[in-house]
Design an enzyme around this catalytic site. Structure first.
Site, short mmCIF file in Angstrom:
data_model
loop_
_atom_site.label_atom_id
_atom_site.label_comp_id
_atom_site.label_asym_id
_atom_site.label_seq_id
_atom_site.Cartn_x
_atom_site.Cartn_y
_atom_site.Cartn_z
N GLU A 257 0.81 -1.13 0.05
CA GLU A 257 0.15 0.01 -0.06
C GLU A 257 0.87 1.12 0.08
O GLU A 257 0.65 2.31 -0.70
CB GLU A 257 -1.08 -0.07 1.01
CG GLU A 257 -2.00 -0.96 1.21
CD GLU A 257 -1.65 -2.46 1.51
OE1 GLU A 257 -0.66 -2.50 2.12
OE2 GLU A 257 -2.36 -3.54 1.39
N HIS B 89 -10.94 -4.75 9.90
CA HIS B 89 -11.42 -4.23 8.55
C HIS B 89 -12.85 -3.60 8.67
O HIS B 89 -13.76 -3.65 7.62
CB HIS B 89 -11.93 -5.83 7.86
CG HIS B 89 -10.49 -6.53 7.39
ND1 HIS B 89 -9.42 -6.67 8.22
CD2 HIS B 89 -10.31 -6.70 6.16
CE1 HIS B 89 -8.45 -7.34 7.59
NE2 HIS B 89 -8.89 -7.21 6.18
#
Lengths: 322, 327
Positions: free
Chosen positions: B60, B129
């Site tokens: 990322e 998440h």
């Protein structure tokens, strides 16, 4: 053959003058800081040959990303010492209008995209700069300067792996100056040469004596030719030494005096001066004239920076958004 | 107008902009060959090829840093985060670089990039998440933060984000991906940033929200209208940075009561900013303290019964409305 027929490239004298300019600039910055006339900065004293040698191999198409020791890279690229010093003093005439200081100087017209002072930040942006140039039809390559400290950041791995897997024309220049802020490199990694890490990414790599400007120039030219020709990354390690502290002021009492002395004897400027004199590539009079020119430029830069105005208060809120 | 899902509206926005501008591209994990974990990028690799629909490694920071470098040199990258939770791995690239390079370069560069992906609570995805980051990103000058609550806004706001010159965090409600609504077909349809809208008119209480919580607030408003005769006015903020509070002040000046609804944790959240702004600007209009409806102040639990307890529900909003009405 007479002594006056020694074949030297014009670059040789230019390299010496460029290194002298960087050294004088850095010492001027440090002096202003010591005198309470400038905020702090990180100098590149001892690393001048790396900056100049790599810049010798580039042309105006190329883009540069650098780090907290960027003044040498900027000057070697042809940036105006007046505007760099003004920026360091936070003046409106600086390259970024006084909003970056030494920490974030960029000079778009010279292809200097970024000075990042998050260690490794410059590495994270480099593949994207290369991809942008590639997709928009530019022929240039991207050069990213980082230190051995940045090589211990995880982003080094992500950046060089992306450049390798996407075939991006990025020249990674690791200026291994043996110091990571206040900690010696040997305490943070087992490898002596960061270039040995390149192979694991499938990236061609080389270490060069970072205190020999001719050697750096030659190695950088080979590396740049490879990157331009193959559009693949290359990892060039310039093995050198930071001769001043991490930042100003820093008495660097943590440095082993014997190690420091051994590197001072290999000072990239003093040794190069001596070599050029020995080879009659430059006369003592020419050297004196060169030093006078450099001194005059730095004195002029200091005067310009000191006399320049600070940014207007209106600048506080400009350029947050488009 | 055509009926479209929130998911399809997002894809349409990207494809229309990629058709319009060859410098727009998208990159992310599993977005090409696999066509996206949430199928947002279905068909895009086939249409635009691997140079404009770029599968990245699971990296990322490297991917967002690459996008910042691209944007500074003239491309318009869209980065799809598999979920917005993963963007904090790239926090240095977003917060220290994308948000700041225009400012500290003295305006030498634009950073036209969008980071987008599913955001907020899902179903049994546990603590890493299920988070909401709107106040986190909206705290930083230099970023824009968008949280669309309808398919039309998803499309129109994303097109504005892609056409802009600044970095945008585009927070999609994963729970709304299947929601359908009328979306203009016009390829030049855009929704400007910084224009809150009145999603439902009402005289009694102002409910301020955005994204999925705004949709839930509308359901509550209809229910309260039918069952209790309470008429709520629902304000959809659409973008948290820039934040358009004027319609909120106008509404509070009419209703004199306000409830702010967010999915994220209460401390230092978006609702705190909104409530504070209301008291700073229209304090004299208030007949009751502003009440916040928020998620429970815990990492998201996994067990479904606990997870349901951790997020705001219709009854919480209804209770807050009655509280500010002293009923």
């Amino acid at each position: 053959m007479t002594t006056f027929e020694v074949s030297v490239e014009p670059r040789v004298a230019q390299s010496l003058e460029a290194m002298l300019l960087i050294r004088a600039f850095e010492e001027q910055s440090a002096a202003l800081n010591a005198a309470g006339k400038s905020p702090s900065m990180c100098t590149s004293v001892g690393q001048e040959a790396s900056a100049v040698g790599v810049m010798n191999a580039l042309d105006e198409r190329d883009q540069i990303l650098t780090n907290h020791r960027s003044a040498g890279h900027l000057l070697a690229r042809g940036a105006d010492p007046r505007r760099i010093l003004a920026e360091i003093l936070g003046k409106s005439t600086g390259y970024c209008g006084g909003k970056s200081g030494s920490l974030h100087i960029s000079v778009k017209e010279l292809g200097v995209v970024l000075t990042s002072t998050i260690v490794g930040g410059e590495l994270s942006l480099a593949p994207g700069v290369a991809l942008s140039r590639q997709m928009l039809g530019g022929e240039g390559i991207v050069v990213v300067f980082f230190g051995d400290g940045a090589a211990t950041e995880g982003i080094f791995h992500e950046s060089i792996n992306l450049a390798a897997v996407w075939n991006l024309p990025v020249l990674y220049v690791c200026e291994n100056n043996q110091w990571q802020a206040f900690v010696h490199r040997k305490e943070t990694m087992l490898a002596d040469h960061i270039s040995t890490w390149g192979a694991s990414y499938g990236v061609k790599s080389q270490t060069v004596d970072g205190n020999d400007v001719d050697a750096v120039t030659a190695a950088a030219k080979d590396a740049v030719a490879y990157v331009r020709g193959t559009r693949k990354p290359f990892l060039l390690e310039t093995y050198t030494y930071r001769l001043r502290g991490h930042m100003e002021p820093d008495p660097a009492s943590y440095v082993d005096p014997a190690e420091l002395q051994s590197w001072k004897e290999r000072d990239p400027i003093a040794t190069y001066e001596q070599r050029l004199l020995d080879e009659h590539a430059i006369t003592p009079a020419e050297l004196d004239a060169m030093k006078s020119r450099v001194r005059a430029r730095i004195e002029d830069a200091a005067q310009f920076a000191m006399e320049s105005p600070y940014p207007s208060f209106e600048e506080l809120t400009t350029n947050v958004y488009a | 107008m055509a009926e479209k899902s929130y998911r399809d509206a997002i894809r349409d926005a990207m494809m229309e902009e990629m058709d319009r501008d060859p410098n727009v591209l998208i990159m992310g994990e599993d977005i090409g060959v696999y066509e996206g974990t949430f199928r947002i990028t279905a068909g895009m690799l086939k249409k635009y090829g691997p140079k404009r629909v770029i599968d990245t490694p699971i990296a990322e920071a490297g991917m967002v840093g690459t996008a910042v470098g691209m944007a500074m040199l003239g491309l318009r990258p869209i980065v799809e985060m598999m979920t917005v939770n993963f963007a904090i791995v790239a926090a240095d690239q977003i917060l220290n670089h994308a948000a700041k390079v225009r400012y500290f370069s003295g305006g030498q560069v634009d950073v036209p990039m969008v980071i987008r992906g599913p955001h907020g609570a899902g179903v049994q995805l546990s603590a890493q998440h299920s988070q909401s980051f709107e106040s986190f990103y909206a705290h930083f000058p230099g970023l824009k933060v968008v949280a669309p609550g309808t398919p039309a806004d998803a499309k129109g706001l994303l097109k504005t984000a892609i056409r802009g010159r600044d970095p945008v965090m585009f927070l999609e409600s994963a729970a709304l991906y299947g929601m359908k609504g009328e979306v203009p077909d016009d390829t030049n349809f855009t929704v400007p940033f910084g224009q809150s809208r009145v999603a439902r008119e009402g005289r009694d209480v102002t409910i301020v929200s955005y994204s999925r919580m705004m949709q839930m607030s509308l359901l509550v408003a209809d229910k309260l209208s039918k069952e209790e005769g309470i008429e709520c006015e629902v304000i959809d903020l659409r973008t948290l940075r820039p934040l358009d509070m004027d319609p909120v002040y106008a509404s509070v000046s009419k209703t004199h009561r306000a409830v702010v609804v967010q999915e994220q944790w209460k401390p230092f959240g978006a609702a705190a900013e909104i409530a504070a702004s209301i008291t700073e600007n229209v304090f004299d209009e208030l007949d009751a303290p502003v009440v916040r409806v928020t998620g429970e102040d815990v990492p998201m639990p996994y067990a479904r019964n606990l997870e349901l307890l951790a997020t705001p529900h219709e009854e919480h909003v209804a209770a807050a409305v009655k509280k500010v009405m002293y009923r």
